[in-house]
Design a protein around this motif. Structure first.
Motif, PDB file in Angstrom:
ATOM      1  N   THR A   1      -4.616  68.204 -53.740  1.00  0.00           N
ATOM      2  CA  THR A   1      -4.229  66.407 -53.945  1.00  0.00           C
ATOM      3  C   THR A   1      -3.641  66.431 -55.359  1.00  0.00           C
ATOM      4  N   LEU A   2      -3.806  67.337 -56.476  1.00  0.00           N
ATOM      5  CA  LEU A   2      -3.122  67.487 -57.330  1.00  0.00           C
ATOM      6  C   LEU A   2      -1.720  67.790 -57.473  1.00  0.00           C
ATOM      7  N   GLY A   3      -1.544  68.936 -56.558  1.00  0.00           N
ATOM      8  CA  GLY A   3      -0.394  69.263 -56.241  1.00  0.00           C
ATOM      9  C   GLY A   3       0.446  68.319 -55.368  1.00  0.00           C
ATOM     10  N   ALA A   4      -0.248  67.378 -54.543  1.00  0.00           N
ATOM     11  CA  ALA A   4       0.567  66.521 -53.770  1.00  0.00           C
ATOM     12  C   ALA A   4       1.056  65.223 -54.675  1.00  0.00           C
ATOM     13  N   ALA A   5       0.055  64.955 -55.791  1.00  0.00           N
ATOM     14  CA  ALA A   5       0.422  63.777 -56.780  1.00  0.00           C
ATOM     15  C   ALA A   5       1.825  64.262 -57.456  1.00  0.00           C
ATOM     16  N   GLY A  19       3.699  78.340 -50.011  1.00  0.00           N
ATOM     17  CA  GLY A  19       2.137  78.493 -50.188  1.00  0.00           C
ATOM     18  C   GLY A  19       1.297  79.037 -49.160  1.00  0.00           C
ATOM     19  N   PHE A  20       1.739  78.987 -47.724  1.00  0.00           N
ATOM     20  CA  PHE A  20       0.716  79.402 -46.774  1.00  0.00           C
ATOM     21  C   PHE A  20       0.924  81.039 -46.995  1.00  0.00           C
ATOM     22  N   ALA A  21       2.339  81.568 -47.390  1.00  0.00           N
ATOM     23  CA  ALA A  21       2.484  83.016 -47.339  1.00  0.00           C
ATOM     24  C   ALA A  21       1.725  83.475 -48.555  1.00  0.00           C
ATOM     25  N   VAL A  22       1.553  82.830 -49.705  1.00  0.00           N
ATOM     26  CA  VAL A  22       0.704  83.322 -50.902  1.00  0.00           C
ATOM     27  C   VAL A  22      -0.683  83.436 -50.454  1.00  0.00           C
ATOM     28  N   ILE A  23      -1.221  82.315 -49.716  1.00  0.00           N
ATOM     29  CA  ILE A  23      -2.864  82.216 -49.290  1.00  0.00           C
ATOM     30  C   ILE A  23      -2.915  83.335 -48.336  1.00  0.00           C
ATOM     31  N   THR A  24      -1.819  83.795 -47.282  1.00  0.00           N
ATOM     32  CA  THR A  24      -2.196  84.900 -46.374  1.00  0.00           C
ATOM     33  C   THR A  24      -2.165  86.338 -47.210  1.00  0.00           C
ATOM     34  N   ALA A  25      -1.474  86.357 -48.328  1.00  0.00           N
ATOM     35  CA  ALA A  25      -1.582  87.690 -48.980  1.00  0.00           C
ATOM     36  C   ALA A  25      -2.544  87.853 -50.212  1.00  0.00           C
ATOM     37  N   ALA A  26      -3.247  86.611 -50.296  1.00  0.00           N
ATOM     38  CA  ALA A  26      -4.127  86.644 -51.623  1.00  0.00           C
ATOM     39  C   ALA A  26      -5.138  87.530 -51.554  1.00  0.00           C
ATOM     40  N   LEU A  63      -5.345  82.328 -54.052  1.00  0.00           N
ATOM     41  CA  LEU A  63      -5.828  81.035 -53.234  1.00  0.00           C
ATOM     42  C   LEU A  63      -5.322  79.870 -53.856  1.00  0.00           C
ATOM     43  N   LEU A  64      -5.558  79.438 -55.040  1.00  0.00           N
ATOM     44  CA  LEU A  64      -5.416  78.098 -55.938  1.00  0.00           C
ATOM     45  C   LEU A  64      -4.166  77.752 -55.987  1.00  0.00           C
ATOM     46  N   GLY A  65      -3.308  78.900 -56.107  1.00  0.00           N
ATOM     47  CA  GLY A  65      -1.642  78.833 -56.289  1.00  0.00           C
ATOM     48  C   GLY A  65      -1.101  78.242 -55.012  1.00  0.00           C
ATOM     49  N   GLY A  66      -1.630  78.920 -53.824  1.00  0.00           N
ATOM     50  CA  GLY A  66      -1.002  78.903 -52.759  1.00  0.00           C
ATOM     51  C   GLY A  66      -1.294  77.475 -52.259  1.00  0.00           C
ATOM     52  N   ARG A  67      -2.686  77.051 -52.566  1.00  0.00           N
ATOM     53  CA  ARG A  67      -2.982  75.479 -52.277  1.00  0.00           C
ATOM     54  C   ARG A  67      -2.233  74.419 -53.048  1.00  0.00           C
ATOM     55  N   LEU A  68      -1.815  74.970 -54.174  1.00  0.00           N
ATOM     56  CA  LEU A  68      -1.301  73.861 -55.138  1.00  0.00           C
ATOM     57  C   LEU A  68       0.302  73.789 -54.715  1.00  0.00           C
ATOM     58  N   LEU A  69       0.843  74.874 -54.264  1.00  0.00           N
ATOM     59  CA  LEU A  69       2.258  74.832 -53.511  1.00  0.00           C
ATOM     60  C   LEU A  69       2.109  74.063 -52.365  1.00  0.00           C
ATOM     61  N   THR A  70       1.181  74.250 -51.399  1.00  0.00           N
ATOM     62  CA  THR A  70       1.241  73.446 -50.104  1.00  0.00           C
ATOM     63  C   THR A  70       1.025  72.019 -50.383  1.00  0.00           C
ATOM     64  N   GLY A  71       0.223  71.638 -51.496  1.00  0.00           N
ATOM     65  CA  GLY A  71      -0.051  70.528 -51.844  1.00  0.00           C
ATOM     66  C   GLY A  71       1.260  69.655 -52.474  1.00  0.00           C
ATOM     67  N   LEU A  72       1.945  70.334 -53.422  1.00  0.00           N
ATOM     68  CA  LEU A  72       3.336  69.707 -53.586  1.00  0.00           C
ATOM     69  C   LEU A  72       4.180  69.544 -52.286  1.00  0.00           C
ATOM     70  N   ALA A  73       4.121  70.360 -51.296  1.00  0.00           N
ATOM     71  CA  ALA A  73       4.968  70.046 -50.146  1.00  0.00           C
ATOM     72  C   ALA A  73       4.497  68.943 -49.571  1.00  0.00           C
ATOM     73  N   CYS A  74       2.953  68.909 -49.677  1.00  0.00           N
ATOM     74  CA  CYS A  74       2.368  67.372 -48.879  1.00  0.00           C
ATOM     75  C   CYS A  74       3.105  66.362 -49.606  1.00  0.00           C
ATOM     76  N   GLY A  75       2.854  66.226 -51.080  1.00  0.00           N
ATOM     77  CA  GLY A  75       3.410  65.196 -51.698  1.00  0.00           C
ATOM     78  C   GLY A  75       4.836  64.595 -51.340  1.00  0.00           C
ATOM     79  N   ILE A  76       5.730  65.482 -51.166  1.00  0.00           N
ATOM     80  CA  ILE A  76       7.121  65.274 -50.874  1.00  0.00           C
ATOM     81  C   ILE A  76       7.148  64.659 -49.687  1.00  0.00           C
ATOM     82  N   ALA A  77       6.680  65.518 -48.718  1.00  0.00           N
ATOM     83  CA  ALA A  77       6.671  65.096 -47.217  1.00  0.00           C
ATOM     84  C   ALA A  77       5.835  63.789 -47.035  1.00  0.00           C
ATOM     85  N   SER A  78       4.779  63.402 -47.729  1.00  0.00           N
ATOM     86  CA  SER A  78       4.452  62.158 -47.314  1.00  0.00           C
ATOM     87  C   SER A  78       5.171  61.195 -47.873  1.00  0.00           C
TER      88      SER A  78
END
Length: 477
Positions: free
Chosen positions: A76-80, A109-116, A122-137
């Motif tokens: 949610t922070l990444g999405a903000a 983000g998902f690639a980073v989580i896959t290789a974690a 894990l947190l960095g990958g989630r932050l990146l996917t959150g950033l993408a969520c904010g843009i897409a939303s």
């Protein structure tokens, strides 16, 4: 004034009643809606991934309670941040390119989580996917609202929330059979398809006209709607002014701002995240031992009722659905609070999970019946939210702002939504301890009541109106 300039000052961009309706607009909407699908998958990913990570053997990182909390909430922070970035991108890079760019942090983000191998990955990958969520939303609702004609804008705009809940449900279903790494690999698929499809889709005609690209705008109109004949164009002179704080003095700017931010705040204060948080435990109380089944049932309810809302949006209207949705949530949240009040014993310092246990002096059958009251309330609340307060705030956000402030205004709305989501997610447990569970849900019912009153007195109906007619309504008030 040149004839070309005269054409550029026409007030509306809308098809005449006799214009053919092209089907490619639905393909373009589907391509853009893969962004919200990816967004939903990223949100739903943490539910099956956290138990999987807790079982993981070295060298995979393992989550304790604190790490699991951050793993779920950091998105949610990444999405903000993504909402702010999306508001800047949508005006400067355009709607289409912004959607294309948001696929990069999704896949990365998902690639980073896959290789974690470490927690920070894990947190960095989630932050990146959150950033993408904010843009897409932010960008997907804007793109869809600008390419849809008024008669189906409610249907197509509701597809944003429909695809979000579908993505959540897909994550729950895939979590039954996939461990966290393979689940992250699957998360790369929707944004990859969006990248491929969006490359074949046009920019919105409205954005192209603001860039004085009239020929490209007409070509986009031909592609999307089947005809460029008889289309009127918006005035483009003001679109290059940008946003200035002084503009907030104008009713056409500050009223949509108040409505958009209020819609996002009320959506989060409704308590939907709290209801989803308790879903698995409540189903266990009702003798549903498979917690994954609980998530799938709730996800299915969301998808079904969001689809119903999409189908009736352009007939029932936004206001009626918001009011009906709010009333259902008031009733069900109140019943939910009554469940906690009836099953809670005397004063206790126990955690919120312990408070879900039936009172020991009650017969077992009574406890099961009360648990079924909770299940019914939860399902009704989820259905009510999906019918109105789930999809409509995002739809209205994309409809009510003038072109020249749309990027900044929608960015502020998305930022408000995600910051509220973070606060509710992180602080609800503390609120439960202070007010007790029944007090917390009765407070949510009170917020839902206020949201109903706000809808009745402050929100105009946008059904069947062009975007220019909607903005003119605020300016004329």
């Amino acid at each position: 004034m040149m004839p070309e300039d005269q054409e550029d000052t026409q007030p509306l961009l809308r098809p005449p009643d006799s214009a053919p309706r092209g089907r490619r607009v639905f393909l373009a909407v589907f391509a853009a809606a893969l962004g919200p699908l990816s967004f939903g998958f990223a949100l739903g990913y943490s539910s099956p991934a956290i138990p999987s990570l807790r079982r993981a053997a070295p060298p995979a990182p393992r989550l304790d309670n604190n790490a699991a909390s951050w793993f779920g909430a950091i998105v949610t922070l990444g999405a903000a941040a993504g909402g702010v970035l999306g508001g800047w991108l949508v005006d400067r890079a355009g709607r289409k390119l912004s959607l294309l760019l948001c696929t990069v942090p999704f896949v990365t983000g998902f690639a980073v989580i896959t290789a974690a191998q470490e927690m920070w990955m894990l947190l960095g990958g989630r932050l990146l996917t959150g950033l993408a969520c904010g843009i897409a939303s932010l960008v997907a609702p804007v793109y869809i609202s600008e390419i849809a004609y008024p008669e189906v804008r409610g249907l197509l705009g509701s597809c944003v929330q429909l695809m979000v809940v579908t993505g959540i449900l897909l994550a729950y279903l895939a979590g039954w059979v996939l461990e966290w790494r393979w689940l992250a690999v699957l998360g790369c698929v929707p944004p990859t398809f969006m990248l491929l499809l969006m490359c074949c889709m046009p920019e919105t005609p409205r954005f192209l006209l603001t860039q004085h690209k009239r020929q490209e705008a007409m070509a986009a109109a031909q592609f999307l709607w089947g005809s460029e004949q008889g289309w009127e164009e918006p005035a483009v002179g003001a679109e290059h002014q940008g946003f200035h704080l002084a503009q907030l003095r104008h009713a056409g700017i500050y009223k949509p701002f108040i409505i958009g931010i209020s819609l996002m705040v009320f959506q989060q204060l409704s308590g939907i995240n709290a209801v989803m948080f308790y879903a698995e435990t409540i189903f266990e109380e009702a003798k549903f031992k498979d917690s994954s089944l609980a998530s799938v049932i709730v996800g299915t309810i969301q998808v079904l009722f969001t689809a119903v809302a999409a189908l009736i949006m352009d007939r029932a209207g936004r206001r009626l659905l918001l009011v009906s949705s709010g009333v259902v949530m008031v009733f069900s949240a109140s019943a939910f609070g009554a469940y906690f009040r009836l099953t809670q014993g005397g004063p206790s310092n126990s955690s919120h999970v312990d408070l879900l246990a039936p009172v020991s002096m009650e017969p077992t059958n009574a406890s099961v019946e009360l648990a079924w009251l909770a299940v019914g309330s939860m399902c009704l609340f989820t259905a009510g939210f999906a019918m109105g307060w789930g999809p409509i705030p995002w739809l209205l956000m994309s409809e009510i702002f003038p072109l020249h402030v749309k990027g900044v205004a929608t960015g502020v709305c998305v930022l408000s939504n995600w910051l509220m989501a973070f606060l509710v997610t992180k602080e609800f447990s503390s609120l439960m301890e202070v007010l007790r569970p029944y007090g917390a849900f009765w407070l949510a019912a009170a917020f839902c009541t206020v949201s109903v009153l706000f809808t009745l007195f402050c929100i105009p109906e946008t059904k069947g109106k062009t975007l220019e007619q909607i903005t003119a309504h605020f300016e004329g008030q």
